[in-house]
Design a protein around this motif. Structure first.
Motif, PDB file in Angstrom:
ATOM      1  N   ARG A 286      -8.805 -48.977   1.699  1.00 56.02           N
ATOM      2  CA  ARG A 286      -7.626 -49.029   0.841  1.00 56.02           C
ATOM      3  C   ARG A 286      -6.494 -49.760   1.562  1.00 56.02           C
ATOM      4  O   ARG A 286      -6.285 -49.560   2.760  1.00 56.02           O
ATOM      5  CB  ARG A 286      -7.177 -47.620   0.468  1.00 56.02           C
TER       6      ARG A 286
ATOM      7  N   MET B 161      -3.045 -51.251   8.279  1.00 48.71           N
ATOM      8  CA  MET B 161      -2.848 -52.298   7.276  1.00 48.71           C
ATOM      9  C   MET B 161      -3.471 -53.611   7.731  1.00 48.71           C
ATOM     10  O   MET B 161      -4.073 -54.339   6.937  1.00 48.71           O
ATOM     11  CB  MET B 161      -1.349 -52.516   7.012  1.00 48.71           C
TER      12      MET B 161
ATOM     13  N   ASP C 134      -7.009 -47.096  -7.751  1.00 43.35           N
ATOM     14  CA  ASP C 134      -7.738 -45.936  -7.242  1.00 43.35           C
ATOM     15  C   ASP C 134      -9.074 -45.772  -7.967  1.00 43.35           C
ATOM     16  O   ASP C 134     -10.098 -45.476  -7.345  1.00 43.35           O
ATOM     17  CB  ASP C 134      -6.891 -44.673  -7.409  1.00 43.35           C
TER      18      ASP C 134
ATOM     19  N   GLY D   8      -1.740 -55.493  -2.211  1.00 42.59           N
ATOM     20  CA  GLY D   8      -0.981 -54.262  -2.299  1.00 42.59           C
ATOM     21  C   GLY D   8      -0.700 -53.902  -3.744  1.00 42.59           C
ATOM     22  O   GLY D   8      -0.680 -54.766  -4.623  1.00 42.59           O
ATOM     23  N   SER D   9      -0.457 -52.615  -3.990  1.00 40.30           N
ATOM     24  CA  SER D   9      -0.273 -52.181  -5.376  1.00 40.30           C
ATOM     25  C   SER D   9       0.882 -51.217  -5.567  1.00 40.30           C
ATOM     26  O   SER D   9       1.266 -50.947  -6.704  1.00 40.30           O
ATOM     27  CB  SER D   9      -1.559 -51.515  -5.885  1.00 40.30           C
ATOM     28  N   MET D  10       1.430 -50.688  -4.505  1.00 41.45           N
ATOM     29  CA  MET D  10       2.498 -49.697  -4.636  1.00 41.45           C
ATOM     30  C   MET D  10       3.726 -50.319  -5.287  1.00 41.45           C
ATOM     31  O   MET D  10       4.071 -51.474  -5.011  1.00 41.45           O
ATOM     32  CB  MET D  10       2.856 -49.124  -3.261  1.00 41.45           C
TER      33      MET D  10
ATOM     34  N   GLN E  95      -9.681 -53.438  -0.956  1.00 45.04           N
ATOM     35  CA  GLN E  95      -8.594 -53.872  -1.846  1.00 45.04           C
ATOM     36  C   GLN E  95      -7.926 -55.105  -1.235  1.00 45.04           C
ATOM     37  O   GLN E  95      -7.563 -55.111  -0.068  1.00 45.04           O
ATOM     38  CB  GLN E  95      -7.592 -52.732  -1.983  1.00 45.04           C
TER      39      GLN E  95
ATOM     40  N   HIS F 261      -2.905 -49.519   1.714  1.00 37.60           N
ATOM     41  CA  HIS F 261      -1.777 -48.657   1.357  1.00 37.60           C
ATOM     42  C   HIS F 261      -0.476 -49.419   1.585  1.00 37.60           C
ATOM     43  O   HIS F 261       0.213 -49.231   2.591  1.00 37.60           O
ATOM     44  CB  HIS F 261      -1.789 -47.382   2.209  1.00 37.60           C
ATOM     45  N   ALA F 262      -0.150 -50.298   0.656  1.00 40.50           N
ATOM     46  CA  ALA F 262       1.014 -51.153   0.837  1.00 40.50           C
ATOM     47  C   ALA F 262       1.542 -51.609  -0.513  1.00 40.50           C
ATOM     48  O   ALA F 262       0.809 -51.622  -1.507  1.00 40.50           O
ATOM     49  CB  ALA F 262       0.634 -52.371   1.685  1.00 40.50           C
TER      50      ALA F 262
END
Length: 332
Positions: free
Chosen positions: A184, A205, A168, A156-158, A153, A186-187
């Motif tokens: 992934r 990250m 996902d 970031g997507s959060m 990825q 995760h951010a």
């Protein structure tokens, strides 16, 4: 003493006959130069020279004809114009024009899978940005369509809202069908500058961002600078930020990073807050694949191509025509 250059002398009748025979064997019958040499009783270099002479003397005319039944679905001349106008490695043009709905990108996704099948190799890393275009690519993937080592990825997507980015699904589907290790990120897409620095220094990250920056193939969509963009719909941007970006001349974004119509990077209040691979890493990627289309993204796609963000573009016929017209109309 002045030197004059004479035009090529006409070939003698025997030379014409041999040149025509060699050219016929090569272009119409698919013979190799070695096979031509054996058939005509000449050396292999002579066979090559005979073919070259036939071209130089205007004895060969090559014509490519598209059958009428394929004329509405095959757009090779338009693809060639796109490649020449924007210095692309490859352009793929589909007949179906996206209507803005998620399902409307399926034709582009299917065409992009065809590109991956030819460009992606077993040891490669594939990077992607989240969005409807890459979701469409994942939906169009089939078992054994292609294979690679890693899928990562790139942005970031959060977010604070319950917005479905599709990241996902894209990561999981691509990793499964490409038989690859998923990485992934995760951010969040945007955070304060100190948090971004901390994320970059974090081992997990930092690894994801490093793998993304060095991806062998990147596939991504782009977004316009408007309330219709996924960044606004997902509450990553508000109207104040959109106003700032417009004042700076932004027309589009890739991975949350913005650029102008002419292709210059935008330095805004978001720049230091963005968690994604930098645009220079996209430019450095040997196979950066832009998948996008639709009337609301014309300016954004033009800016991305002017910015050198794509080696390969997959788009629709209306967008391709618009891009060629506006590139040719631009001041030199």
């Amino acid at each position: 003493m002045p030197v004059t250059t004479e035009p090529p002398r006409p070939l003698a009748s025997e030379d014409v006959r041999l040149a025509l025979r060699a050219a016929t064997l090569y272009h119409l019958e698919g013979a190799t130069q070695a096979e031509i040499a054996a058939k005509l009783g000449v050396s292999r270099p002579t066979a090559g020279r005979l073919i070259a002479r036939a071209r130089a003397q205007g004895l060969i005319r090559i014509e490519i004809s598209i059958p009428d039944e394929l004329g509405a679905t095959v757009h090779t001349e338009l693809e060639r114009n796109l490649e020449q106008n924007f210095g692309l490695t490859e352009a793929v043009v589909t007949s179906a024009v996206p209507d803005g709905s998620p399902a409307g990108y399926y034709a582009l996704g299917r065409a992009a899978v065809g590109v991956l099948a030819r460009r992606l190799h077993e040891r490669d890393t594939l990077g992607f940005t989240w969005g409807p275009e890459t979701v469409a690519v994942a939906q169009a993937l089939k078992p054994r369509s292609a294979r690679c080592a890693t899928v990562v990825q790139l942005d970031g997507s959060m977010t604070t809202t319950n917005y479905q980015t599709g990241v996902d699904f894209t990561l999981g589907t691509c990793a499964q069908l490409l038989q690859a290790e998923p990485v992934r990120l995760h951010a969040p897409l945007y955070a304060d500058a100190a948090t971004v620095t901390a994320l970059q220094n974090d081992s997990l990250m930092g690894r994801a961002l490093e793998v993304g920056r060095n991806a062998d193939v990147m596939i991504f969509g782009i977004g316009p600078v408007s309330t219709a963009t996924t960044l606004f719909e997902g509450s990553y941007l508000d109207t104040a930020l959109l106003d700032e970006l417009r004042r700076l001349g932004a027309v589009g974004e890739m991975g949350g990073r913005f650029y102008t119509r002419e292709g210059a990077d935008i330095d805004s209040s978001l720049t230091a807050r963005t968690v994604s691979v930098p645009l220079d890493a996209v430019r450095a990627c040997p196979a950066a694949v832009l998948v996008s289309g639709g009337g609301n993204k014309h300016e954004a796609i033009l800016g991305a191509l002017n910015a050198g963000l794509a080696d390969i573009v997959v788009t629709d016929i209306d967008t391709a025509r618009w891009l060629v017209e506006h590139k040719e109309a631009a001041p030199r």
